[in-house]
Design a protein around this motif. Structure first.
Motif, PDB file in Angstrom:
ATOM      1  N   ARG A 123       0.835  -1.205   0.000  1.00  0.00           N
ATOM      2  CA  ARG A 123       0.000   0.000   0.000  1.00  0.00           C
ATOM      3  C   ARG A 123       0.871   1.256   0.000  1.00  0.00           C
ATOM      4  N   PRO A 124       1.601   1.488  -1.075  1.00  0.00           N
ATOM      5  CA  PRO A 124       2.477   2.663  -1.119  1.00  0.00           C
ATOM      6  C   PRO A 124       1.686   3.950  -1.309  1.00  0.00           C
ATOM      7  N   ASN A 125       2.261   5.049  -0.900  1.00  0.00           N
ATOM      8  CA  ASN A 125       1.695   6.375  -1.111  1.00  0.00           C
ATOM      9  C   ASN A 125       2.002   6.761  -2.557  1.00  0.00           C
ATOM     10  N   LEU A 126       1.037   6.598  -3.431  1.00  0.00           N
ATOM     11  CA  LEU A 126       1.257   6.812  -4.862  1.00  0.00           C
ATOM     12  C   LEU A 126       1.571   8.274  -5.196  1.00  0.00           C
ATOM     13  N   GLU A 127       0.987   9.205  -4.466  1.00  0.00           N
ATOM     14  CA  GLU A 127       1.283  10.619  -4.705  1.00  0.00           C
ATOM     15  C   GLU A 127       2.753  10.918  -4.428  1.00  0.00           C
TER      16      GLU A 127
END
Length: 181
Positions: A123-127
């Motif tokens: 669940r990476p921080n895509l932003e």
């Protein structure tokens, strides 16, 4: 009662050039900026050569020959990159931890100082990933919809299959990072 103003100290460079300390500092700053500019251009040139590698899914992935701005989204990806002498620009937290795995912090404290945390594994921080402008994203097996989003940010290389021996994963990562034997 007249106060004397301090005379600016100047140094003579050669026959014609005299500089005070402020001018020297300005020239040093300009030279420093030029150095940073040329280093960034040369880094871009090295990273611009593209090659195709087969990832753990059996997919051909076009990646830079010598990626510089690398993000790792698995513990073994971070561990392998550090072991190969590459400090990624960002990495996922260790499983169930608030930061990187403790054994990596103990062994690579200096290398991890400037590495940003991208979120949890899977669940990476895509932003944040998008803002960091990576050359390469190393990840483990993850949901197909996450992979599609990661691939829109940068070349995304799945570095391992579940249950695979660690040395196969390490070899695959070393190839992706341009550090193979």
């Amino acid at each position: 009662d007249r106060r004397r103003l301090p005379r600016p100290t100047t140094r003579r460079y050669g026959r014609y050039l005299k500089l005070n300390k402020e001018d020297e500092m300005l020239i040093l700053k300009m030279l420093n900026l030029l150095l940073v500019f040329f280093v960034s251009i040369s880094a871009t040139c090295f990273a611009s050569e593209i090659r195709s590698l087969m990832d753990a899914r059996g997919q051909a992935v076009k990646i830079p020959a010598n990626p510089i701005r690398v993000i790792t989204l698995s513990e073994i990806g971070l561990d392998s990159a550090l072991a190969l002498g590459i400090a990624p620009i960002a990495a996922a937290k260790g499983r169930g931890q608030k930061t990187f795995p403790q054994y990596l912090i103990e062994n690579y404290k200096n290398e991890l100082q400037n590495v940003q945390i991208t979120g949890d594994i899977g669940r990476p921080n895509l932003e944040l990933l998008f803002k960091l402008k990576p050359d390469l994203i190393l990840t483990g097996p993850t949901r197909p919809e996450t992979l599609r989003l990661l691939e829109k940010i940068a070349p995304t290389y799945v570095s391992f299959k579940r249950g695979e021996p660690w040395n196969h994963t390490f070899e695959r990562i070393s190839q992706a990072l341009g550090k193979q034997k």
